[in-house]
Design a protein around this motif. Structure first.
Motif, PDB file in Angstrom:
ATOM      1  N   ARG A 342      -8.804  55.850   6.105  1.00  0.00           N
ATOM      2  CA  ARG A 342      -9.706  54.764   5.704  1.00  0.00           C
ATOM      3  C   ARG A 342      -8.914  53.507   5.351  1.00  0.00           C
ATOM      4  NH1 ARG A 342     -12.032  59.157   2.626  1.00  0.00           N
ATOM      5  NH2 ARG A 342     -13.883  59.965   3.692  1.00  0.00           N
ATOM      6  N   GLU A 343      -7.780  53.710   4.693  1.00  0.00           N
ATOM      7  CA  GLU A 343      -6.931  52.577   4.325  1.00  0.00           C
ATOM      8  C   GLU A 343      -6.375  51.887   5.570  1.00  0.00           C
ATOM      9  OE1 GLU A 343      -4.786  49.977   1.696  1.00  0.00           O
ATOM     10  OE2 GLU A 343      -6.579  51.230   1.521  1.00  0.00           O
ATOM     11  N   LEU A 344      -5.965  52.672   6.575  1.00  0.00           N
ATOM     12  CA  LEU A 344      -5.465  52.098   7.825  1.00  0.00           C
ATOM     13  C   LEU A 344      -6.548  51.292   8.535  1.00  0.00           C
ATOM     14  CD1 LEU A 344      -3.314  54.980   9.368  1.00  0.00           C
ATOM     15  CD2 LEU A 344      -2.495  52.745   8.598  1.00  0.00           C
ATOM     16  N   ARG A 345      -7.771  51.833   8.571  1.00  0.00           N
ATOM     17  CA  ARG A 345      -8.861  51.118   9.239  1.00  0.00           C
ATOM     18  C   ARG A 345      -9.179  49.814   8.506  1.00  0.00           C
ATOM     19  NH1 ARG A 345      -7.716  55.267  11.433  1.00  0.00           N
ATOM     20  NH2 ARG A 345      -6.162  53.779  12.151  1.00  0.00           N
ATOM     21  N   ARG A 346      -9.079  49.850   7.173  1.00  0.00           N
ATOM     22  CA  ARG A 346      -9.339  48.636   6.395  1.00  0.00           C
ATOM     23  C   ARG A 346      -8.311  47.553   6.725  1.00  0.00           C
ATOM     24  NH1 ARG A 346      -7.524  46.100   2.124  1.00  0.00           N
ATOM     25  NH2 ARG A 346      -5.905  47.655   1.706  1.00  0.00           N
ATOM     26  N   GLU A 348      -6.487  47.314   9.473  1.00  0.00           N
ATOM     27  CA  GLU A 348      -6.680  46.865  10.855  1.00  0.00           C
ATOM     28  C   GLU A 348      -7.800  45.841  10.947  1.00  0.00           C
ATOM     29  OE1 GLU A 348      -5.288  51.146  12.794  1.00  0.00           O
ATOM     30  OE2 GLU A 348      -7.393  50.552  12.791  1.00  0.00           O
ATOM     31  N   LYS A 349      -8.863  46.092  10.206  1.00  0.00           N
ATOM     32  CA  LYS A 349      -9.992  45.163  10.226  1.00  0.00           C
ATOM     33  C   LYS A 349      -9.599  43.820   9.626  1.00  0.00           C
ATOM     34  CE  LYS A 349     -14.875  44.817   8.938  1.00  0.00           C
ATOM     35  NZ  LYS A 349     -16.024  45.506   8.267  1.00  0.00           N
ATOM     36  N   GLU A 350      -8.857  43.862   8.523  1.00  0.00           N
ATOM     37  CA  GLU A 350      -8.411  42.629   7.876  1.00  0.00           C
ATOM     38  C   GLU A 350      -7.495  41.817   8.783  1.00  0.00           C
ATOM     39  OE1 GLU A 350      -6.537  43.531   4.204  1.00  0.00           O
ATOM     40  OE2 GLU A 350      -8.414  44.002   3.136  1.00  0.00           O
ATOM     41  N   GLU A 351      -6.653  42.517   9.556  1.00  0.00           N
ATOM     42  CA  GLU A 351      -5.673  41.841  10.406  1.00  0.00           C
ATOM     43  C   GLU A 351      -6.183  41.588  11.823  1.00  0.00           C
ATOM     44  OE1 GLU A 351      -2.257  44.335  10.163  1.00  0.00           O
ATOM     45  OE2 GLU A 351      -2.053  44.103   7.984  1.00  0.00           O
ATOM     46  N   GLY A 352      -7.422  42.003  12.100  1.00  0.00           N
ATOM     47  CA  GLY A 352      -8.024  41.742  13.402  1.00  0.00           C
ATOM     48  C   GLY A 352      -7.351  42.455  14.555  1.00  0.00           C
TER      49      GLY A 352
END
Length: 442
Positions: A342-346, A348-352
């Motif tokens: 979940r932390e990795l997906r967060r 990735e989303k923040e960094e586009g």
């Protein structure tokens, strides 16, 4: 490398703890009965978990490599289509019945994390057959795979997702069961004839929920459509309320669009023996009996030699805890992996950016699929699988461990964010509390 079979552990799941057999099982049934949505997203209690991740299930396609490659040696196109049908039917026992037969009931497999890998090979009289399986999507969960035997020139690739729901009625009888719609497909290619076979996936439901001993039953029908103009239709039926045998199927192979002009028929039980006959003469032309057909063990690297993203290494602490019946540690280690993801997906989303798949690539469409699927009315349903997935030969040729050197899978507590560990501890405490409560109620 060493031969490990389909499970790296002595058991694929722990014996259900006594305290979980009554009140806790009833509570779990009530929770899924009242759950609104796709059951695959529901977190299962640790005591019904298998030690095996769903990403390993791709290996069930080829536990009999000689049957897998046999069509390549047949010159007659109708007989080749029949041998492809035989191979497909021979995989069903391993895919849907082997686990419940081994453990006494079906266990819920571990949900693969994005990027999880399962790599292996079979070696027997058919030569070397290789497997690459990768979790290409987590929401929704999608596993992609490619299996090939270079000597025979046979290659299978595909991907699948599962959408599960809870029902109280089956065959007009009010009994609780979980229905699973398999979404996706597989395509078998034979180099010698530049020939392809589109394989659709059967729907299934989980029976035995009331008794606490779940098992799989297939239903409805699936198809195999060849590029040479042959169609195989397989109908599945289970044991009725009054009569009938469980795990029964009947199949017919016919020229495309001419179902009444069958060439071959096949009948039997998909978890047992079956017979293939000439549809006109009723002569038996082939048979299959899993009790008489040797399963070739899958060879995988020892866990200590595997990459951190390979399934058995990644889930080792969880699997060990399940086998020991240590539900608190199971919940902690499992939650630790899930929270890290979940932390990795967060991030990735923040960094586009998006997770990089090592062996597969999302494509807009597969023209071969569209050509063959149109003949049997099959839809690609790419919106339910986060796209269309294809094995990427260029990526595969460059892939080598460490597969994600820039994203370490294992971290020490000092390297990890405090939220990841705190959440995992909370899950472990909740599991321990639930186990204690059910023990006191038993």
């Amino acid at each position: 490398m060493k031969a490990n079979g389909n499970n790296n552990n002595k058991k694929a799941g722990a014996e259900t703890p006594p305290q979980a057999k009554s009140s806790s099982w009833s509570s779990f049934l009530k929770s899924i009965a009242s759950f609104n949505g796709d059951l695959s997203s529901l977190t299962a209690p640790a005591w019904i978990l298998s030690t095996t991740s769903l990403v390993e299930f791709s290996s069930y396609w080829t536990e009999h490599p000689s049957v897998f490659v046999a069509p390549a040696a047949e010159k007659d196109p109708a007989k080749r289509a029949m041998l492809v049908l035989k191979w497909f039917l021979s995989t069903l026992k391993q895919q849907y019945a082997s686990r419940s037969e081994k453990l006494g009931s079906e266990k819920k497999p571990l949900n693969p994390f994005l990027g999880e890998l399962f790599l292996g090979k079979w070696e027997d009289e058919a030569g070397e057959t290789r497997l690459v399986s990768e979790q290409v999507s987590h929401h929704p969960p999608v596993t992609a795979y490619c299996i090939w035997n270079a000597n025979a020139g046979v290659r299978l690739q595909g991907y699948n997702a599962q959408k599960a729901s809870f029902s109280r009625t089956i065959n007009h009888i009010r009994l609780p069961n979980a229905s699973v719609q398999q979404i996706g497909h597989a395509i078998l290619h034979i180099d010698e004839y530049d020939e392809d076979y589109l394989i659709t996936l059967p729907s299934l439901h989980i029976e035995g929920l009331i008794s606490g001993s779940p098992y799989v039953e297939l239903n409805r029908c699936s198809y195999i459509q060849s590029s040479t103009g042959y169609t195989a239709k397989i109908d599945y039926s289970g044991k009725g309320w009054i009569s009938g045998k469980s795990n029964t199927f009947s199949a017919v192979l016919y020229p495309q669009g001419k179902e009444k002009e069958a060439i071959y028929t096949a009948d039997g039980q998909w978890n047992g023996a079956f017979v293939i006959k000439n549809a006109k003469t009723k002569e038996v032309v082939d048979t299959y009996d899993p009790e008489k057909t040797k399963v070739t063990p899958l060879t995988v690297a020892p866990i200590e030699e595997q990459d951190d993203y390979e399934s058995r290494r990644a889930w080792k602490k969880v699997a060990d805890a399940i086998i020991k019946g240590d539900m608190e540690t199971t919940s902690f280690e499992k939650s630790l992996i899930e929270n890290r993801q979940r932390e990795l997906r967060r991030l990735e989303k923040e960094e586009g950016r998006e997770w990089y798949r090592r062996f597969f690539t999302r494509t807009e469409k597969i023209s071969l699929f569209e050509k063959l699927a149109g003949k049997i009315g099959e839809q690609i349903n790419d919106s339910l699988t986060n796209g269309v997935w294809a094995f990427d030969q260029e990526k595969a040729s460059q892939a080598k461990p460490p597969f994600h050197a820039d994203v370490p899978f294992f971290k020490s507590e000092s390297e990890e964010s405090s939220e990841v560990y705190e959440s995992a501890r909370e899950s472990a405490n909740e599991s321990s509390k639930a186990t204690s409560e059910t023990a006191s109620m038993a």
